[in-house]
Design an enzyme around this catalytic site. Sequence first.
Site, PDB file in Angstrom:
ATOM      1  N   GLU A   1       0.878  -1.118   0.167  1.00  0.00           N
ATOM      2  CA  GLU A   1      -0.044   0.297   0.240  1.00  0.00           C
ATOM      3  C   GLU A   1       0.844   1.222   0.063  1.00  0.00           C
ATOM      4  O   GLU A   1       0.457   2.171  -0.659  1.00  0.00           O
ATOM      5  CB  GLU A   1      -0.856   0.071   1.114  1.00  0.00           C
ATOM      6  CG  GLU A   1      -1.966  -0.825   1.057  1.00  0.00           C
ATOM      7  CD  GLU A   1      -1.746  -2.254   1.540  1.00  0.00           C
ATOM      8  OE1 GLU A   1      -2.646  -3.169   1.692  1.00  0.00           O
ATOM      9  OE2 GLU A   1      -0.590  -2.847   1.805  1.00  0.00           O
TER      10      GLU A   1
ATOM     11  N   HIS B   1     -11.198  -5.849   9.502  1.00  0.00           N
ATOM     12  CA  HIS B   1     -11.731  -5.736   8.353  1.00  0.00           C
ATOM     13  C   HIS B   1     -12.975  -4.675   8.654  1.00  0.00           C
ATOM     14  O   HIS B   1     -13.960  -4.572   7.720  1.00  0.00           O
ATOM     15  CB  HIS B   1     -12.306  -6.743   7.746  1.00  0.00           C
ATOM     16  CG  HIS B   1     -11.036  -7.646   7.392  1.00  0.00           C
ATOM     17  ND1 HIS B   1     -10.361  -8.436   8.018  1.00  0.00           N
ATOM     18  CD2 HIS B   1     -10.684  -7.813   6.068  1.00  0.00           C
ATOM     19  CE1 HIS B   1      -9.451  -9.055   7.323  1.00  0.00           C
ATOM     20  NE2 HIS B   1      -9.482  -8.826   6.120  1.00  0.00           N
TER      21      HIS B   1
END
Length: 659
Positions: A398, A465
């Site tokens: 990322e 998540h």
Amino acid sequence: MNYNRKDYSDDELISLYRAILKPRMIEERMLVLLRQGKVSKWFSGIGQEAISVGSAMALEQDEYILPLHRNLGVFTSRNVPLDRLFAQFQGKKTGFTKGRDRSFHFGSNEHHIVGMISHLGPQLAVADGIALADLLDKKEKVTLVYSGDGGASEGDFHEALNVAAVWGLPVIFMIENNGYGLSTPSNEQFKFKQFIDKGPAYGMDALQIDGNNLLEVYHTVRQTAASMRKNPRPVLIEAMTFRMRGHEEASGTKYVPQELFEKWAKKDPVENYEKFLLDELVLTPKAVETIRDEIKAEIEAGLQTAFATPMPVADKQEEIADMYKPYVQQPVAPASGAKTEKRFVDAISDGLRQSMERYPELVLMGQDIAEYGGVFKVTEGFVEKFGKERVRNTPLCESAILGIGLGMSVKGKKSMVEMQFADFVSVGFNQIVNNLAKSHYRWGQHADVVVRMPTGAGTAAGPFHSQSNEAWFFHTPGLKIVYPSSPYDAKGLLNAAIEDPNPVMYFEHKLLYRSISQEIPDDYYTVEIGKAKTVAEGEDLSIITYGMGVHWAKQLQQEMPGTSIEILDLRSLLPWDKEAVRNTVAKTGRVIILHEDTLTGGIGGEIAAWIAENCFEHLDGPVARVASLDTAIPFAPPLEAEFLPKQRLREKVEAILAY
């Protein structure tokens, strides 16, 4: 030291001599100024000049270089005006950062230089982005970026090299191996023998050179770059060298064995090259004296101009305005009245597709977003329509992809970076808050990057998540944050975010993807960033919220038909609509701020404080907040339900109404 002049003319050799002598003479002058208190800090490159000068002189003038602390020779070789350079060192407004940053923490597109930030590693990925833009535009160019041996321990080093190799990006990774990371010697930094061993592991060529031999550096980079322009690929070059002074002057050099100084002093890149040219009769002692006098005069003239420039006068409005690239959004209305029922996820996909059609320079990047269509299928079918050059699967890195977005911006591209889940942005946090957010403020380079963030709980997905992490970025000037709650706003705000040249964090609640739908325009349109929306009028109490909170508030409104509740959907969190908040507070006099994020440090605290400071006379009760528990998000549905604020909302409404 052995020099091979090959077929270089006397003029070329003299040009290189001037180029390597200038940064040495500037450094010697700066060390005097440092002792006089006229420069606050200095990172010396004495002993390493051949790397900066040789590599910079070997590239074409319009090829980008990303330097570090000890690369003064890059700036001088690119003919950066000395008065501006010295003004930069002194914090003057005529420097490249208007006094906002120091030394080489700046860039100049005019000179095709992108400066560093103190974290050392992030610029490696920015170089990847510049190279990718050139590759997409079919330009035969290379980009060169430096890393020290210490900085190469950072994760950004691995990510940038890995992506460059996978994507075949024409980047020269120049490793300045001087044996120390500040005071830590190489044997305490890494266990491998040499950096060129890393090249094959990444799938790239690797070369080792004498970093103190100006001609070897120059020739190697020149030949390598010529090859890379025709056959785009990354190359790692390890330049062996030594730092003759401290990491910065205050740190000293007591930790370095004296014999190393004696050894490397014999390899001084300036003295040895000058002796070579004298021996070859390319230069005479008189010519050397003349060149030194000319450079000295140039340095003194630059210093006089810089010294004569006053220190900057603080202007609050200018400081605030410069955090963002100037941009006034002109909302776009749909061209026709045609509408179609779309789910939340379909609205996002529709906006992304129409933005891809509208902006040929827009590139999408993210894990599994190409053929697979992303884990939530937002980009399903995009590869067939737009091709893999513009819809790019990324490795699991990322930080590198976010840095690539900034590099693409340098070359006039737009980027959309998808976090597979908002939680995963933490490993790219530095790029967002220190590179993307501060770039325009520091040296006028905007970051035209949208970061899509699938967020929120309610799906029993557990602590990694389901987080609501918008408040992490709310504290960071230079960013914009939007968080839609409806399909109409999802499409319009995404289009607006992509249109905006500033970095935008775009939050999309996963639970809304397929649970709500709405009739929205088929055509391209935008929703104004920074404008809230009253989704329900009321008289008794205002609920100020966003995202999933809007739907919780609407459900409660239906469950309490005897209570007149006004619901204000912020939609944008940075900037947020203060006028709309003021109006709803004045209207009802009672306020609850609702959000899914945890209570402590949440956005609601800032809004509540602002209301207390600016709307006190309108209040008929205390400003209340309803938010999630101050814990991580649990996995089991009963635990998750207790964590979320939905069930506590009614109690708080009743309490405020009864106040």
